[in-house]
Every structure is written in C-alpha cells, then in structure tokens.
Design a protein around this motif. Sequence first.
Motif, PDB file in Angstrom:
ATOM      1  N   UNK A 241       0.832  -1.210   0.000  1.00  0.00           N
ATOM      2  CA  UNK A 241       0.000   0.000   0.000  1.00  0.00           C
ATOM      3  C   UNK A 241       0.864   1.257   0.000  1.00  0.00           C
ATOM      4  N   UNK A 242       1.960   1.222   0.765  1.00  0.00           N
ATOM      5  CA  UNK A 242       2.825   2.403   0.803  1.00  0.00           C
ATOM      6  C   UNK A 242       3.506   2.625  -0.548  1.00  0.00           C
ATOM      7  N   UNK A 243       3.822   1.541  -1.253  1.00  0.00           N
ATOM      8  CA  UNK A 243       4.374   1.667  -2.605  1.00  0.00           C
ATOM      9  C   UNK A 243       3.342   2.299  -3.547  1.00  0.00           C
ATOM     10  N   UNK A 244       2.078   1.924  -3.364  1.00  0.00           N
ATOM     11  CA  UNK A 244       1.004   2.515  -4.180  1.00  0.00           C
ATOM     12  C   UNK A 244       0.925   4.015  -3.918  1.00  0.00           C
ATOM     13  N   UNK A 245       1.034   4.416  -2.647  1.00  0.00           N
ATOM     14  CA  UNK A 245       0.980   5.840  -2.283  1.00  0.00           C
ATOM     15  C   UNK A 245       2.132   6.599  -2.950  1.00  0.00           C
ATOM     16  N   UNK A 246       3.313   5.994  -2.972  1.00  0.00           N
ATOM     17  CA  UNK A 246       4.464   6.629  -3.628  1.00  0.00           C
ATOM     18  C   UNK A 246       4.212   6.733  -5.130  1.00  0.00           C
TER      19      UNK A 246
ATOM     20  N   UNK B 224       6.471  11.117   7.684  1.00  0.00           N
ATOM     21  CA  UNK B 224       6.648   9.825   8.369  1.00  0.00           C
ATOM     22  C   UNK B 224       6.181   8.675   7.463  1.00  0.00           C
ATOM     23  N   UNK B 225       6.774   8.498   6.283  1.00  0.00           N
ATOM     24  CA  UNK B 225       6.238   7.545   5.302  1.00  0.00           C
ATOM     25  C   UNK B 225       6.374   6.075   5.682  1.00  0.00           C
ATOM     26  N   UNK B 226       7.153   5.766   6.727  1.00  0.00           N
ATOM     27  CA  UNK B 226       7.361   4.351   7.070  1.00  0.00           C
ATOM     28  C   UNK B 226       6.897   4.010   8.490  1.00  0.00           C
ATOM     29  N   UNK B 227       6.133   4.895   9.113  1.00  0.00           N
ATOM     30  CA  UNK B 227       5.735   4.711  10.519  1.00  0.00           C
ATOM     31  C   UNK B 227       5.006   3.394  10.764  1.00  0.00           C
ATOM     32  N   UNK B 228       4.074   3.040   9.883  1.00  0.00           N
ATOM     33  CA  UNK B 228       3.217   1.870  10.118  1.00  0.00           C
ATOM     34  C   UNK B 228       3.816   0.560   9.606  1.00  0.00           C
ATOM     35  N   UNK B 229       5.097   0.585   9.216  1.00  0.00           N
ATOM     36  CA  UNK B 229       5.706  -0.598   8.603  1.00  0.00           C
ATOM     37  C   UNK B 229       6.780  -1.205   9.501  1.00  0.00           C
TER      38      UNK B 229
ATOM     39  N   UNK C 226      11.309   0.738   1.540  1.00  0.00           N
ATOM     40  CA  UNK C 226      10.533   1.898   1.098  1.00  0.00           C
ATOM     41  C   UNK C 226      11.421   3.142   1.005  1.00  0.00           C
ATOM     42  N   UNK C 227      12.305   3.341   2.001  1.00  0.00           N
ATOM     43  CA  UNK C 227      13.180   4.511   1.978  1.00  0.00           C
ATOM     44  C   UNK C 227      14.184   4.429   0.834  1.00  0.00           C
TER      45      UNK C 227
END
Length: 332
Positions: free
Chosen positions: A159-164, A179-184, A192-193
């Motif tokens: 999902x975070x990749x989709x957001x990016x 905070x793009x990786x907080x929930x991971x 992701x970073x």
Amino acid sequence: MALLEVKNLDVRFAVRGGDLTALRGISFSLDKGERLGLVGESGAGKSVAAFSILNLIAKPGYIAGGQILFEGKDLAAMSERELRKIRGNRIAMIFQDPMMTLNPVLTIGTQMVEAILAHRKISKKEARAIALDRLQKVQIPSPEKRLDQYPHELSGGMRQRVIIAIALLLDPEVIIADEPTTALDVTIQAEIMDLLLNLCEQENVALMLITHDLGVVSQVTQRMLVMYSGRIIEQGPTRDIIDNAQHPYTVGLISALPQMGEPGARLFQIPGSMPSLKNVPTGCPFHPRCDYATDQCRQAMPDYVHAGNVDVACFEVSKRMEQEKHMQEERS
C-alpha cells in the motif's frame, strides 16, 4: 532562486482563551532535486510545517504570517482554485498511514486514474497506462493485477508503494513525505526509503522528509532542520549536524540513538517532554530540559548564530563562539 522557500512562517490555532502558536518564524528553502529532513519529537511542529506548505491545515488552524514561495509565487496567498493546480500536480504529499489515504471502496486503478484526470486532459486509457507505468517504477509485482485490486487486498508495504506511485503520477517537482514508514516493520521501512531515495535521484525530484528517526535522515537527506516547540533550533548540512551537533537538544537526540550507547546499558533519554501549545515556556522553549539553561535562556528567545556551516538558536553556543573568537584574536 530556490524552488521552495518558506519565510518567517507563523501558524496558529484559534481556540477559546486565545490563539495558540504552533509555528513561530519558520524559515527554510528547498532546491530542485535536494533532499531535506525535518526532525524532532512528536509535537515539534513538523507535520504542521508540511501541511502549511499546501495550505492543508484544518480549521481552527490558520497561517498567521509569513510567505511560502514556490517558484517565487506565494502559496499562502493563493485561492483554492489556484492551489488545486499545485497540490498533487507539482507538489505531492505522502502521508503516514496509507489506509487513511486510499479509498477502501475504490480499486487502486480507479483512484490513480481519477487523480490523473483531475489534472490532465487525456483519455482514461492513457491515464491507466500512466498508472501502470508508475506501479512498475515502484517495483510492485504484477502491476496489471494490482490496478484492479482494493487497498485491503494489499500488504502494508505494498500500500505504501502505491501511495508513492500516486505521488509520482503527475511528475511533481517536490514530494513531501510525512513519516512515510511509521506503520511498517523495520525491513519494509528500509525497502521503502531506498525506493523513495532512488526515485527522487532518478527523476531529480526534491524531497522533504518528515521523521523522528535520525538514522533515516542521516542516510537519505543532504540537509536537515531540527525542530522544537514550533521553532527551527538548528539547521545545516545533515552530515555536519550528525557528526558535530551544536544545540543541546540535537545532541540529546543523537545521544538517544541505540548505537550511541554501550551494549546492555540503559539508553540515554532527554529529561522531561515537549511542552504543549498551551504551556510553551518563556524564552528558549527547551530551557526546562536543558543542562546549560541560564536566566537569559528563561527570559529571551535566542537568535541564530552561525557555527561553521550550521545555524543554531542557542545562547550557550553563541557564548562559546564568542569565547573561541576572543581566543583567536588574542593569539593573533
């Protein structure tokens, strides 16, 4: 001229009993392709600064003063219609929680296509092709299949990749990542970073990374701002600050990193906590937690002093700089 320049930004929240100041006199710039980190504890004002850039602060919050210049034009003075041409199009934002960003009842493809069509006059087929290309760029496996899936069918990292991918849809000049990786989990965070860093380098996109993780900032950013109680207290090249922090608060943040302590020993902790907006102390807001605090710190807000390549707001640092200057003059 900097791509993005924030000048003396003040943000307040109108509440009963008087306005509360969330940001006071914030100033910084971001050049094209540059990677800038905003660091500080929760409540420091990092996210408020990010949301202010696109005027996304919900009422009762409002921009009370200052300028937010994007290519010389003041975003703070723009109408909602003018801002729509900037938001998501030229300045994109990645939020903390992808499940709060993605619509659970629409497929990934539908959401991506709608975002493109809101800004570009092209066919749905062309928009879908762009969406597919962006999913491939963020290394999502079976991207054609993902376009027809719903957010709940994907893992947190996916999902975070989709957001990016959505942030990259319209080829923005700036990406603000809150905070793009907080929930991971840790391993997915690193992936992701790395992905975000590589994409920004390849596309020459400026990145503004908001985080409390100094480890991530040291690896990803070129320049950093340290925030405390709504004010920037130290800013400069990331490596200079990490290797030789000047402000006592920054020194404390670095000392609290696990790798800075002895194996098995208690981790260092800065005493006390960030003050609430209702109880910001007079003078330097960090003075109740600072070992070097004097009456001057309790009464007046320090101005910035230039220490090497770094700007610091601290009376102790200013005093030290004066002593060093005096000693050099005596030697010469």
